[in-house]
Write an enzyme that holds these catalytic residues in place. Sequence first.
Site, PDB file in Angstrom:
ATOM      1  N   ARG A   1       7.254 -11.167   2.529  1.00  0.00           N
ATOM      2  CA  ARG A   1       7.960 -12.423   2.730  1.00  0.00           C
ATOM      3  C   ARG A   1       6.960 -13.583   2.738  1.00  0.00           C
ATOM      4  O   ARG A   1       5.809 -13.426   3.164  1.00  0.00           O
ATOM      5  CB  ARG A   1       8.733 -12.413   4.051  1.00  0.00           C
ATOM      6  CG  ARG A   1      10.004 -11.565   4.034  1.00  0.00           C
ATOM      7  CD  ARG A   1      11.052 -12.159   3.117  1.00  0.00           C
ATOM      8  NE  ARG A   1      12.319 -11.440   3.170  1.00  0.00           N
ATOM      9  CZ  ARG A   1      12.662 -10.473   2.330  1.00  0.00           C
ATOM     10  NH1 ARG A   1      11.809 -10.083   1.389  1.00  0.00           N
ATOM     11  NH2 ARG A   1      13.846  -9.897   2.425  1.00  0.00           N
TER      12      ARG A   1
ATOM     13  N   HIS B   1       9.857 -14.102  -6.825  1.00  0.00           N
ATOM     14  CA  HIS B   1      10.519 -13.205  -5.874  1.00  0.00           C
ATOM     15  C   HIS B   1      11.341 -12.138  -6.608  1.00  0.00           C
ATOM     16  O   HIS B   1      12.499 -11.877  -6.272  1.00  0.00           O
ATOM     17  CB  HIS B   1      11.414 -13.991  -4.907  1.00  0.00           C
ATOM     18  CG  HIS B   1      11.706 -13.229  -3.644  1.00  0.00           C
ATOM     19  ND1 HIS B   1      11.932 -13.852  -2.436  1.00  0.00           N
ATOM     20  CD2 HIS B   1      11.812 -11.896  -3.390  1.00  0.00           C
ATOM     21  CE1 HIS B   1      12.176 -12.942  -1.491  1.00  0.00           C
ATOM     22  NE2 HIS B   1      12.097 -11.753  -2.063  1.00  0.00           N
TER      23      HIS B   1
END
Length: 312
Positions: A227, A275
Amino acid sequence: MDIIFYHPSFNTEKWIAGLQQRLPQARIRKWTAGDTAHADYALVRQPPVEMLQGRALKGVFALGAGVDDILNQLREHPHMLAEGVPLFRLEDTGMGRQMQEYAVWHVLGWFRRFNEYQQQKNEAVWQPLRNHSRDDFTIGILGAGVLGSSVAESLRFWGFPVRCWSRSPKDLPGVTSFHGEAQLDDFLAGSKVLINLLPNTPQTVGILNRKLLGKLKPQAYLINLARGAHLVEDDLLAAIEAGEIKAAALDVFVQEPLALQHPFWAHPAIAITPHNAAVTLPEEAMDYIADAIRLRETGAMPSGLVDVVRGY
């Protein structure tokens, strides 16, 4: 049984049709605001609080490996999930192989110095570079869960020394295990490449900071697959400037999409992906969810259960 489904971007009709094939006895519907009808299970990503609140569910399935979106909501709305409702995450469902591909691509590129040769090509420079020693190119993996152990296995195949660090002891074949705060520094000191696959919890926010990066082997490499909140972005830039970090590959960021003016875009030592290092594969995910629901219907507890206190 009744199943409600909510995802802000997935093709809902495709998912419902696929799940219906696997669970023909179930009644599956897209959840919309105001729907308070009976449900036994909820399949969700970034669910509105009202979708789950007050429901005596047999299980909630997060449509991804991370559950931080749900846990963040739980911190603000502790009654969003009724007491005793189990929360499950997708442990692998094809994401492990994708993470392997991402990690192996970058590790081999750095090891063989292909990124540096590309820079030389751009400058029309013909200059062989000294090879790295495989024995000194130790891979350190932060996080030794399903995805971390999968990445470790793939890198062992290429003959690299591999080590992992986790909160509790792990026993992975051919991998040197470190655990707990007391062993973190020793883990870092021997790592040439650091791969982050930690869960996103209040305790791990900002863990990839200047202090930690400075404890790696000199001219180390960083891959962040977890993350964006784990990385202090200015600290990475400072560590590269100081020569502590030679290159980084980042798939996740504090702000997504990455702002157009962000210095990462133009930095020659930083590789960026949007991502998508590992995405949810619908067929594999639906297979897992269907099998897990069938297990729950027998009273058993499938894999992927999240400890909401620990955050993973």
